[in-house]
Motif scaffolding. Structure first.
Motif, PDB file in Angstrom:
ATOM      1  N   GLU A   1      -2.071   2.348  -2.530  1.00 31.55           N
ATOM      2  CA  GLU A   1      -2.348   1.393  -3.588  1.00 31.55           C
ATOM      3  C   GLU A   1      -1.028   0.682  -3.879  1.00 31.55           C
ATOM      4  O   GLU A   1      -0.013   1.342  -4.119  1.00 31.55           O
ATOM      5  CB  GLU A   1      -2.792   2.190  -4.813  1.00 31.55           C
ATOM      6  N   ILE A   2      -1.036  -0.635  -3.831  1.00 32.12           N
ATOM      7  CA  ILE A   2       0.215  -1.379  -4.006  1.00 32.12           C
ATOM      8  C   ILE A   2       0.117  -2.247  -5.260  1.00 32.12           C
ATOM      9  O   ILE A   2      -0.835  -3.023  -5.402  1.00 32.12           O
ATOM     10  CB  ILE A   2       0.495  -2.288  -2.777  1.00 32.12           C
TER      11      ILE A   2
ATOM     12  N   GLY B   1      -2.347   7.388  -0.003  1.00 32.20           N
ATOM     13  CA  GLY B   1      -2.880   7.691  -1.328  1.00 32.20           C
ATOM     14  C   GLY B   1      -1.892   7.555  -2.482  1.00 32.20           C
ATOM     15  O   GLY B   1      -2.240   7.802  -3.631  1.00 32.20           O
ATOM     16  N   ASN B   2      -0.653   7.177  -2.210  1.00 36.24           N
ATOM     17  CA  ASN B   2       0.283   6.989  -3.324  1.00 36.24           C
ATOM     18  C   ASN B   2       0.069   5.631  -3.978  1.00 36.24           C
ATOM     19  O   ASN B   2      -0.399   4.684  -3.347  1.00 36.24           O
ATOM     20  CB  ASN B   2       1.732   7.065  -2.824  1.00 36.24           C
ATOM     21  N   ARG B   3       0.463   5.568  -5.244  1.00 30.39           N
ATOM     22  CA  ARG B   3       0.455   4.283  -5.950  1.00 30.39           C
ATOM     23  C   ARG B   3       1.906   3.797  -5.978  1.00 30.39           C
ATOM     24  O   ARG B   3       2.785   4.449  -6.539  1.00 30.39           O
ATOM     25  CB  ARG B   3      -0.075   4.509  -7.365  1.00 30.39           C
TER      26      ARG B   3
ATOM     27  N   ASP C   1       3.204  -4.252   4.543  1.00 34.55           N
ATOM     28  CA  ASP C   1       2.361  -4.228   5.753  1.00 34.55           C
ATOM     29  C   ASP C   1       2.067  -2.795   6.194  1.00 34.55           C
ATOM     30  O   ASP C   1       0.950  -2.462   6.574  1.00 34.55           O
ATOM     31  CB  ASP C   1       3.073  -4.949   6.913  1.00 34.55           C
ATOM     32  N   ALA C   2       3.092  -1.960   6.137  1.00 30.70           N
ATOM     33  CA  ALA C   2       2.908  -0.566   6.575  1.00 30.70           C
ATOM     34  C   ALA C   2       2.067   0.206   5.565  1.00 30.70           C
ATOM     35  O   ALA C   2       1.111   0.896   5.941  1.00 30.70           O
ATOM     36  CB  ALA C   2       4.267   0.105   6.744  1.00 30.70           C
ATOM     37  N   LEU C   3       2.386   0.073   4.283  1.00 32.92           N
ATOM     38  CA  LEU C   3       1.658   0.842   3.258  1.00 32.92           C
ATOM     39  C   LEU C   3       0.175   0.507   3.258  1.00 32.92           C
ATOM     40  O   LEU C   3      -0.665   1.379   3.055  1.00 32.92           O
ATOM     41  CB  LEU C   3       2.251   0.563   1.873  1.00 32.92           C
ATOM     42  N   ALA C   4      -0.133  -0.771   3.492  1.00 25.34           N
ATOM     43  CA  ALA C   4      -1.547  -1.168   3.515  1.00 25.34           C
ATOM     44  C   ALA C   4      -2.273  -0.416   4.621  1.00 25.34           C
ATOM     45  O   ALA C   4      -3.395   0.045   4.445  1.00 25.34           O
ATOM     46  CB  ALA C   4      -1.669  -2.676   3.715  1.00 25.34           C
TER      47      ALA C   4
ATOM     48  N   ALA D   1      -6.063  -5.253   5.949  1.00 20.50           N
ATOM     49  CA  ALA D   1      -5.627  -4.024   6.640  1.00 20.50           C
ATOM     50  C   ALA D   1      -6.038  -2.766   5.878  1.00 20.50           C
ATOM     51  O   ALA D   1      -5.821  -1.657   6.349  1.00 20.50           O
ATOM     52  CB  ALA D   1      -4.115  -4.047   6.819  1.00 20.50           C
ATOM     53  N   GLY D   2      -6.592  -2.928   4.670  1.00 16.09           N
ATOM     54  CA  GLY D   2      -7.065  -1.747   3.938  1.00 16.09           C
ATOM     55  C   GLY D   2      -6.240  -1.402   2.713  1.00 16.09           C
ATOM     56  O   GLY D   2      -6.458  -0.366   2.082  1.00 16.09           O
ATOM     57  N   GLY D   3      -5.282  -2.269   2.344  1.00 19.44           N
ATOM     58  CA  GLY D   3      -4.462  -1.997   1.160  1.00 19.44           C
ATOM     59  C   GLY D   3      -5.219  -2.338  -0.116  1.00 19.44           C
ATOM     60  O   GLY D   3      -5.978  -3.307  -0.157  1.00 19.44           O
TER      61      GLY D   3
END
Ligand code: NCD
Length: 319
Positions: free
Chosen positions: A188-189, A160-162, A180-183, A210-212
């Motif tokens: 949110e990237i 949930g972090n931006r 890759d990991a954050l997604a 992957a959901g990012g």
């Protein structure tokens, strides 16, 4: 089992995708257990019969020293092989020969090499676990665990972090494995880079699949007021075929105290280091600057990774 070539083979870490989200969380939890032992109290001897080889074909300060410190803190020993000059002879043969030999001398191998895919190749040849400490512009999975660990410690969670990732998104291997990991943590990237250094399109599609939640920005000023994490990176000069291209983008993003004063108080600034000119030294004393804390986290996190590869129970960390 993730990270294993087969159900009985060695447990490699060559790509962040070798780890499931659960594996990553497990490793971060293990790293928490190792914090005291990473400072030498208690002194552990859980790896007293193990040898780590560090094979670095590219320069390194933090990664190599924190791996060696981590192995020492587990009570194990390290042997080293570094011959960057040998690369000009024959990259493929040099690497294969080195890995075959070193895998018969040690219980785990940490490899850094300028070749993308080198760690995966090494893992196929090695009888012992191979940990990727950077393969060209490919991946740097243990740096990602260090990054995630620092995010979780400071913000309480990863989800949930931006997160704004700034700089060289094309060649930066820390960027590729972190994104890759954050997604997969559904973060949110925001990708902040000059057009020529944006994240490769296929990587971006993979993150979205992957959901990012991915967006882009050109200027730091566009995002600075509304991010939880500002992940600054160095332009990877050594990966440019044409130095003129490097000169065009050099110095594009420079964070200084005046710019950072426009960020939220809770924003944290990370950088895998080394920095060149993208984070001014006047940022160092600001409470948001967490990059030295991030570098220090290299020891407990790499103790957790070595333990995972060597089958050491983190409960033996004394906590
Ligand atoms: C990074 C690397 O080698 O990819 N450094 C590191 O391991 N902390 C980042 C860089 O060199 O820019």
């Amino acid at each position: 089992m993730p990270g294993r070539a087969s159900s009985t083979g060695p447990r490699h870490l060559t790509h962040i995708h070798d780890l499931s989200v659960e594996d990553m969380v497990h490793l971060l939890d293990s790293a928490e257990r190792y914090v005291a032992a990473a400072a030498g109290k208690p002194a552990l001897d859980v790896a007293h019969d193990k040898i780590l080889s560090t094979t670095f074909f590219e320069p390194s300060t933090r990664t190599r020293l924190s791996f060696e410190a981590a192995m020492a803190r587990l009570g194990g020993r390290t042997i080293s092989a570094s011959e960057p000059g040998a690369l000009s002879v024959s990259k493929g043969e040099t690497l294969s020969d080195t890995i075959r030999m070193v895998s018969s001398y040690s219980d785990v191998i940490v490899l850094r090499h300028s070749w993308e895919g080198s760690a995966r190749l090494a893992a196929r040849l090695s009888r012992v676990p191979v940990i990727n400490a950077g393969d060209g512009a490919g991946q740097h999975p243990t740096q990602t665990l260090v990054d995630l660990y620092t995010i979780r410690r400071n913000l309480g969670r990863i989800e949930g972090n931006r997160v704004a990732i700034v700089g060289d998104l094309k060649y930066g291997r820390t960027v590729h494995s972190l994104a890759d990991a954050l997604a997969r943590f559904h973060s949110e990237i925001v990708l902040v880079a000059p057009e020529s250094l944006q994240l490769p399109a296929d990587t971006r599609s993979r993150l979205e699949a992957a959901g990012g939640k991915i967006s882009t920005a050109n200027a730091l000023e566009e995002v600075i007021g509304d991010v939880d994490v500002l992940y600054m990176t160095r332009i990877q000069k050594e990966r440019f075929a044409d130095l003129e291209e490097y000169r065009k983008v050099k110095g594009t993003y420079a964070l200084d105290a005046a710019t950072l004063s426009r960020a939220k108080k809770s924003t944290i600034v990370l950088h895998p280091l080394p920095r060149v000119d993208e984070v001014a030294t006047d940022v160092d004393s600001m409470p948001q600057a967490k990059y030295f804390e991030q570098a220090a986290a290299g020891v407990p996190v790499r103790m957790a990774v070595l333990g995972w590869c060597l089958g050491i129970d983190p409960k033996e960390a004394g906590r």
